[in-house]
Motif scaffolding. Structure first.
Motif, mmCIF file in Angstrom:
data_model
loop_
_atom_site.group_PDB
_atom_site.id
_atom_site.type_symbol
_atom_site.label_atom_id
_atom_site.label_comp_id
_atom_site.label_asym_id
_atom_site.label_seq_id
_atom_site.Cartn_x
_atom_site.Cartn_y
_atom_site.Cartn_z
ATOM 1 N N SER A 71 -11.102 -1.823 4.331
ATOM 2 C CA SER A 71 -10.212 -2.271 5.409
ATOM 3 C C SER A 71 -8.848 -1.587 5.319
ATOM 4 O O SER A 71 -8.462 -1.060 4.268
ATOM 5 C CB SER A 71 -10.026 -3.789 5.338
ATOM 6 O OG SER A 71 -9.229 -4.121 4.204
ATOM 7 N N ILE A 72 -8.127 -1.636 6.438
ATOM 8 C CA ILE A 72 -6.762 -1.099 6.485
ATOM 9 C C ILE A 72 -5.934 -1.778 5.395
ATOM 10 O O ILE A 72 -5.236 -1.127 4.614
ATOM 11 C CB ILE A 72 -6.162 -1.344 7.894
ATOM 12 C CG1 ILE A 72 -6.927 -0.504 8.933
ATOM 13 C CG2 ILE A 72 -4.666 -1.032 7.919
ATOM 14 C CD1 ILE A 72 -6.663 -0.901 10.384
ATOM 15 N N TYR A 73 -6.038 -3.101 5.330
ATOM 16 C CA TYR A 73 -5.292 -3.880 4.331
ATOM 17 C C TYR A 73 -5.602 -3.386 2.914
ATOM 18 O O TYR A 73 -4.704 -3.124 2.118
ATOM 19 C CB TYR A 73 -5.628 -5.371 4.469
ATOM 20 C CG TYR A 73 -4.843 -6.256 3.521
ATOM 21 C CD1 TYR A 73 -3.674 -6.886 3.939
ATOM 22 C CD2 TYR A 73 -5.280 -6.460 2.215
ATOM 23 C CE1 TYR A 73 -2.943 -7.694 3.076
ATOM 24 C CE2 TYR A 73 -4.565 -7.253 1.338
ATOM 25 C CZ TYR A 73 -3.393 -7.877 1.769
ATOM 26 O OH TYR A 73 -2.680 -8.665 0.907
ATOM 27 N N GLU A 74 -6.893 -3.269 2.626
ATOM 28 C CA GLU A 74 -7.338 -2.900 1.277
ATOM 29 C C GLU A 74 -6.866 -1.493 0.891
ATOM 30 O O GLU A 74 -6.537 -1.236 -0.269
ATOM 31 C CB GLU A 74 -8.870 -2.947 1.232
ATOM 32 C CG GLU A 74 -9.526 -3.781 0.187
ATOM 33 C CD GLU A 74 -8.646 -4.551 -0.765
ATOM 34 O OE1 GLU A 74 -8.447 -4.036 -1.877
ATOM 35 O OE2 GLU A 74 -8.168 -5.658 -0.437
ATOM 36 N N ASN A 75 -6.854 -0.590 1.872
ATOM 37 C CA ASN A 75 -6.389 0.769 1.592
ATOM 38 C C ASN A 75 -4.981 0.765 1.013
ATOM 39 O O ASN A 75 -4.666 1.531 0.112
ATOM 40 C CB ASN A 75 -6.412 1.620 2.873
ATOM 41 C CG ASN A 75 -7.671 2.449 3.000
ATOM 42 O OD1 ASN A 75 -7.769 3.528 2.434
ATOM 43 N ND2 ASN A 75 -8.653 1.913 3.715
ATOM 44 N N VAL A 76 -4.147 -0.116 1.560
ATOM 45 C CA VAL A 76 -2.750 -0.157 1.120
ATOM 46 C C VAL A 76 -2.591 -1.063 -0.106
ATOM 47 O O VAL A 76 -1.797 -0.783 -1.003
ATOM 48 C CB VAL A 76 -1.835 -0.626 2.273
ATOM 49 C CG1 VAL A 76 -0.362 -0.559 1.867
ATOM 50 C CG2 VAL A 76 -2.067 0.223 3.525
#
Ligand SMILES: Nc1ncnc2c1ncn2[C@@H]1O[C@H](COP(=O)(O)OP(=O)(O)O)[C@@H](O)[C@H]1O
Ligand SMILES: [Mg+2]
Length: 255
Positions: A103-108
């Motif tokens: 996810s976008i969240y997990e990437n960051v």
């Protein structure tokens, strides 16, 4: 060149792939408060040299680096240097956007979590939001943080990769042709972002696009056949180069 504090200094750096020398005796200082562009024809060692600055060449079995590279006066090739820590302090953004298939969240969130930067979920949420804001992506993704990072457009993926680098609080950000796979509008956004990030991070960017170097950087280093031919303020390099080879390159006499 105007005086300015150095964040990184390379002295007599050479890089070999097997017995082929790709970078020859390069010495350069990377300023804290400036964007430094590395320009030069394809194959002249720009990426190879950039990778020495966070020991990314360690991952290439045939590569061997000699010389010294200091980060705040500390030799990054010393045995005392923790390479994982180094790559958080000196982050990197590649030519082709390479978000994790998460996810976008997990990437960051991934980096801050493994580096122990966020004791609680609200802390982590705050880092994710701040990083995405700094990377100019927050408004576009705030309502879909659980969507896959790989579902974003190319330009958004590249800004996500920049957010991922920012999330672990780097001191230096290395960018290797970060816009060369992007369309003109996405490229303009990346260039604008580089402007906004300047001052907070020392930035070194490889580009084969001279107009881009002139737009985004305050210092330019011209590489040719593995050597650093000339290094100076970007205005000087593009208006009054001292070396004939620099002049030939910026006037388009060879690619
Ligand atoms: N992983 C590698 N193994 C062997 N040779 C390499 C490798 N990467 C780059 N080279 C060689 O090193 C030289 C410099 O390449 P590179 O640093 O990629 O140049 P640039 O980024 O300026 O195009 C080239 O001759 C290239 O073929
Ligand atoms: Mg390259």
């Amino acid at each position: 060149m105007t005086e300015t504090p150095h964040k990184m200094s390379a002295r007599g750096v050479s890089v070999f792939y097997g017995d082929k020398q790709a970078v020859k005796d390069v010495s350069i200082d990377i300023a804290m408060d400036k964007v430094t562009a590395f320009i030069g024809p394809s194959g002249c060692g720009k990426s190879t040299f950039l990778r020495t600055l966070n020991r990314m060449n360690d991952t290439i079995p045939s590569a061997r680096v000699t010389g010294d590279i200091m980060l705040d006066g500390e030799n990054i090739y010393s045995s005392a240097m923790d390479v994982v820590q180094l790559r958080a302090r000196v982050g990197m953004v590649f030519q082709k956007p390479n978000p994790f298939p998460k996810s976008i969240y997990e990437n960051v969130a991934y980096g801050p979590r493994i580096h122990g930067l966020a004791p609680s979920k609200p802390d982590l949420d705050a880092i994710v939001e701040r990083s995405l804001k700094r990377a100019g992506l927050w408004e576009e993704v705030k309502d879909r943080l659980q969507d896959s990072g790989t579902a974003l457009s190319g330009g958004q993926q590249q800004r996500l990769c920049i957010a991922r680098a920012i999330a672990v609080d780097p001191e230096v950000i290395l960018m290797d042709e970060p816009a060369s796979a992007l369309d003109p509008i996405a490229t303009a956004k990346i260039e604008e972002l580089i402007h906004e990030l300047r001052g907070r991070y020392a930035i070194a960017i490889v580009t084969h696009n001279m107009q881009q170097a002139a737009r985004v950087s305050q210092r330019t280093a011209f590489f040719h056949l593995g050597t650093l031919v000339e290094y100076g303020d970007t205005d000087q390099i593009f208006t009054t180069p001292r070396e004939e080879r620099t002049k030939d390159y910026i006037t388009g006499r060879y690619g």
